[in-house]
Enzyme design. Structure first.
Site, PDB file in Angstrom:
ATOM      1  N   GLU A 298      57.495  47.176  17.174  1.00  0.00           N
ATOM      2  CA  GLU A 298      58.150  48.370  17.734  1.00  0.00           C
ATOM      3  C   GLU A 298      58.671  49.387  16.722  1.00  0.00           C
ATOM      4  O   GLU A 298      59.262  50.390  17.113  1.00  0.00           O
ATOM      5  CB  GLU A 298      59.275  47.967  18.697  1.00  0.00           C
ATOM      6  CG  GLU A 298      58.741  47.228  19.918  1.00  0.00           C
ATOM      7  CD  GLU A 298      59.768  46.985  21.018  1.00  0.00           C
ATOM      8  OE1 GLU A 298      60.967  47.085  20.759  1.00  0.00           O
ATOM      9  OE2 GLU A 298      59.340  46.690  22.159  1.00  0.00           O
TER      10      GLU A 298
HETATM   11  C1  BMA Z   1      61.251  44.140  22.943  1.00  0.00           C
HETATM   12  C2  BMA Z   1      61.143  42.992  21.988  1.00  0.00           C
HETATM   13  C3  BMA Z   1      62.454  42.449  21.607  1.00  0.00           C
HETATM   14  C4  BMA Z   1      63.415  42.475  22.731  1.00  0.00           C
HETATM   15  C5  BMA Z   1      62.731  42.664  24.055  1.00  0.00           C
HETATM   16  C6  BMA Z   1      63.668  42.752  25.206  1.00  0.00           C
HETATM   17  O1  BMA Z   1      61.785  45.241  22.371  1.00  0.00           O
HETATM   18  O2  BMA Z   1      60.352  43.365  20.920  1.00  0.00           O
HETATM   19  O3  BMA Z   1      62.971  43.148  20.508  1.00  0.00           O
HETATM   20  O4  BMA Z   1      64.144  41.319  22.744  1.00  0.00           O
HETATM   21  O5  BMA Z   1      61.974  43.811  24.030  1.00  0.00           O
HETATM   22  O6  BMA Z   1      64.494  43.890  25.121  1.00  0.00           O
END
Ligand code: BMA
Length: 820
Positions: free
Chosen positions: A426
């Site tokens: 991300e």
């Molecule tokens: C995404 C994942 C985690 C997180 C999840 C729930 O962003 O990559 O970083 O725990 O969503 O929010």
């Protein structure tokens, strides 16, 4: 051959330097310690810490992560004398100074690397104290932050300034427990003349043939002539020479007569024993052994009319990805065992999962993880360890990232299950989406160079057999936003954060690498973790075990339109678990119906690392949430789903099997009581690995009050209710439950007089270790089902009568009560 002495087992642990008030009793005390391990676990074992998983004890133990620590033991070489003795650490967590007999051997600042020190002086047989001093990870991270400048991240902790498991600093499903310790095995290795420093096999498969590209690096003490032999299942497949001065040998050879490794559902995960031997004349100096395999991996990212594809191909065949995201299975990863890895991955495979994504906020997992995946036929997508933050590209971090990437790409090369490396989680997306570029430090380096230059270069050099992706999500270039439904991978979080789960149907991304919906853990897991009395959805302990921003608010808002507001904690627990299942079902069935336009789904998340309300399918105590069982049908090779399309309804016939699926598809409209209203049938012929959508005629889909559609093809069934749950007048289910003692438990037969929707047997309410073989099940009037419950309890059918052991939706909606 090298001789080794394991340095695992008992060590002594002492606090170093200033101690906070709570830890005064530790002054001058040597705590018995275990290697591999970590400070928290040693203190817990010695009764010096409250259980950080209970209530809000997490806060009371925060000082541990801010303290410096020292591990010591005596070492002596008790084997034969050798020209060289090395002290080897497979992992030090994280900022460590290593000393032997008072002499400094080296300093470390990266949990994700191994370290090797020359300790040949030990040849004298004299015992010396070995000390590993750990400086608090906070001290280091805060120093680096001060040096390089603060940068944004998703959580208020400095995890992006140190090469250490990011989620140990706390996450939206995890506690803040910042560890220190010798977290992987340590040993002495004694050797003479030369040793195998690195063996990097790349097994590939194309055109019906296996190929082995192998790079062997020797560390040598003498300019002697060395030979290398390569054996596959004991048969010599290559032999080479390392003349004096040479320490690197590279070969590429086709390997006759091997079969390919294939993922679950696409063939057998065939493995071979690969042995590499290093000799000088007749003397065998070193031997390296692994199981490996041969397979070809591609990711089709080509453009098409809709954008850019993302379809993973193995051995030339496109593979529908039915994936789960993996987080470290224990907040103290040194506690993981080979058995636990195997069990968790077997559970994934049993649920029909064919791919596991090792998420970038965790670790490069232990060899046991990848070996289990190799054997089970689970594809592994490995993130490099960057998540949800801006990461500095300067020293002292840059060389650490480079060294860690090189080491792990080489270490994991033998595993056929590992099919792709991904730059980060991300980070390419959130910098713009969260406006980190405009926040403090927005003009500083943020990691882009790692993802777009450094890491792809490392993968191209050391492992060209595996496709590299710059990040997840990523659209392939800066030409499109990173999280674009039309291009490459997509993370679907808007729906959980702000929308109704039905909105999953609003788009058909090219690949859904994350999407998820929260639910609390199993009842017993929650009850064991909090002492709140009464235990309420928003009592302090329960809220402490909910780490997501406004998590409970999102749960409630997700529930309201479908089920209203639950009455009581038990109903909240049942309904939020059901809503998790409804949401994930909605997403996966919709996206599967768009295969191969949508190349797959990776559920956020398979597992948990402590008791918490989270997106997981298996909770932090290892208990199955109902979602786990739902995955089995969502990820089954064949399935049916009713989908709204262009004003009408279709049945999507999902066939991810190597055989065509032909038969008579029947759709009936009936009342909840079972009376037929309309019926229609058609012959369907769905090719192998394809989806067919069949329109249902309007006279069949014209649902009246209290009516539903039942679509059936062979053993597959899909139901469609047309309205939201709270608008459907569910009649009483009329359940009759009988139970027969069976070896190891009870076989529970549930018979329904009426429509019984979402009957749930919560085995953990019978006994903490009891397990059922099903989650939610829906019975049409007159149908019955058997739930197998196994565990160490007296198989007394009366146990089933306790409140909330067996529940169904109509009862919860009407009464907020259990059936019996
Ligand atoms: C995404 C994942 C985690 C997180 C999840 C729930 O962003 O990559 O970083 O725990 O969503 O929010």
């Amino acid at each position: 051959m090298p001789q080794t002495r394991d340095l695992g087992g008992s060590w002594e642990l002492r606090a170093d330097g200033a101690l906070p008030e709570q830890a005064r009793s530790l002054a001058g005390v040597a705590v018995p310690a275990v290697v591999p391990g970590c400070v928290h676990v040693d203190l817990l074992n010695d009764g010096r810490l409250p259980d950080p998983f209970r209530d809000d004890n997490e806060k009371a133990v925060a000082w541990v992560g801010r303290t410096d620590w020292r591990y010591t033991r005596e070492v002596a070489w008790t084997g034969d004398p050798h020209e060289r003795i090395d002290l080897v650490f497979d992992g030090l967590d994280t900022v460590a100074a290593v000393e032997l007999g008072g002499d400094a051997l080296g300093a470390t600042r990266n949990m994700h690397r191994g370290y090797r020190y020359d300790v040949t002086a030990l040849n004298d047989g004299v015992a010396r104290p070995l000390t590993v001093r750990f400086t608090s990870a906070y001290t280091e991270a805060e120093q680096v932050r001060d040096l390089l400048g603060a940068r944004a991240n998703a959580y208020p902790e400095p995890f992006n300034f140190i090469r250490k498991m990011a989620c140990g600093f706390g996450w939206d499903w995890g506690p803040t427990l910042v560890t220190a310790g010798i977290w992987r095995p340590a040993r002495l290795e004694a050797w003479s003349v030369a040793r195998l420093a690195s063996v990097r096999p790349l097994g590939t498969w194309s055109g019906g043939e296996g190929r082995l590209d192998l790079t062997v690096e020797a560390e040598r003490l003498h300019d002697t002539h060395l030979t290398v032999r390569v054996l596959l299942d004991g048969r010599e497949v290559a032999r080479g020479e390392l003349p004096p001065g040479d320490s690197r040998w590279v070969i590429g050879t086709t390997v006759a007569g091997v079969r390919p490794w294939a993922p679950i559902g696409y063939g057998e995960p065939t493995l071979y024993d690969l042995t590499v031997e290093l000799s000088a004349g007749d003397v065998l100096l070193d031997r390296w052994r692994r199981r490996t395999g041969f397979r070809g991996v591609t990711i089709d990212r080509g453009p098409d009319a809709a954008g850019s594809r993302f379809v993973i191909g193995i051995n030339g065949e496109p593979v529908l990805v039915k994936g789960v995201n993996w987080i470290p299975d224990d907040i103290f990863p040194s506690r993981m065992t080979r058995e636990r890895y195997r069990r968790r991955l077997r559970e994934a495979a049993d649920a029909g999962v064919n791919l596991i994504r090792v998420w970038g906020g965790g670790i490069y997992e232990d060899r046991a993880f990848y070996e289990a995946a190799d054997e089970l036929g689970l594809m592994v997508w490995q993130d490099f360890l960057f998540a949800c933050a801006c990461y500095p590209e300067e020293e002292p971090l840059y060389s650490e990232v480079l060294a860690e990437a090189r080491e792990n790409v080489a270490r994991l090369a033998p595993h056929p299950s590992l099919i792709t490396w991904c730059g980060n989680n991300e980070n390419l997306w959130l910098r713009g989406a969260m406006r980190w570029n405009q926040a403090e430090g927005g003009d500083l380096t943020w990691g882009e160079r790692y993802y777009l230059e450094t890491l792809p270069r490392v993968v191209a050099e050391l492992d060209p057999s595996r496709p590299y992706q710059a990040g997840s999500p990523w659209s392939g270039s800066w030409e499109h936003p990173p999280n674009d439904t039309g291009h490459g991978t997509f993370h679907s979080w808007e729906v959980w954060n702000r929308e109704d789960y039905a909105d999953y149907r609003d788009s058909a991304p090219r690949f859904v690498a994350e999407f998820g919906w929260q639910a609390p853990p199993a009842w017993t897991t929650l009850r064991d973790a909090v002492s709140d009395d009464p235990m309420l959805p928003d009592s302090p302990g329960v809220l402490h075990h909910q780490k997501a921003e406004d998590g409970n608010g999102k749960l409630a808002r997700g529930l309201a339109p479908h089920f209203g507001a639950p009455v009581g904690t038990e109903a909240w627990h049942y309904l939020t678990q059901l809503n998790q299942v409804r949401a994930i079902r909605t997403g996966v069935e919709h996206w599967r119906s768009h295969w191969p336009h949508t190349g797959g789904t990776i559920l956020w998340q398979l597992n948990d690392l402590w008791p918490v309300t989270s997106w997981a399918a298996i909770d932090g105590a290892g208990r199955y949430k109902p979602l786990y069982f739902e995955l089995k049908s969502l990820y089954a090779p064949r399935g049916l789903t009713v989908q709204p399309r262009a004003g009408g309804l279709v049945v999507a016939v999902l066939n991810d099997s190597p055989e065509p699926w032909s038969g008579r598809l029947a759709v009936r409209r009936r009342t909840a009581a079972g009376e037929p209203r309309a019926a229609w049938a058609a012959r369907v012929d769905v090719p192998a690995r394809r989806v067919s959508t069949v329109e249902i005629p309007a006279h069949v889909t014209a649902l009246g009050d209290g009516e539903l559609l039942v679509a059936e093809l062979d053993a597959a069934r899909a139901l469609w209710f047309g309205v939201r749950d709270k608008d459907f007048a569910y009649p009483a289910a009329g359940l009759t439950v009988t139970a027969d003692p069976a070896p190891g438990g009870l076989d529970v037969r549930i018979q329904a007089a009426g429509l019984a929707r979402d009957v749930l047997l919560q085995a953990d309410r019978i006994h903490p270790e009891a397990v059922a073989d099903r989650g939610f099940l829906t019975l049409l009037p007159g149908e019955s089902a058997t739930v197998r419950v196994r565990g160490p309890f007296e198989p007394d059918p009366a146990l089933l009568k306790a409140p909330w052991v067996i529940t169904d939706l109509a009862s919860v909606l009407r009464l907020g009560l259990a059936v019996r």
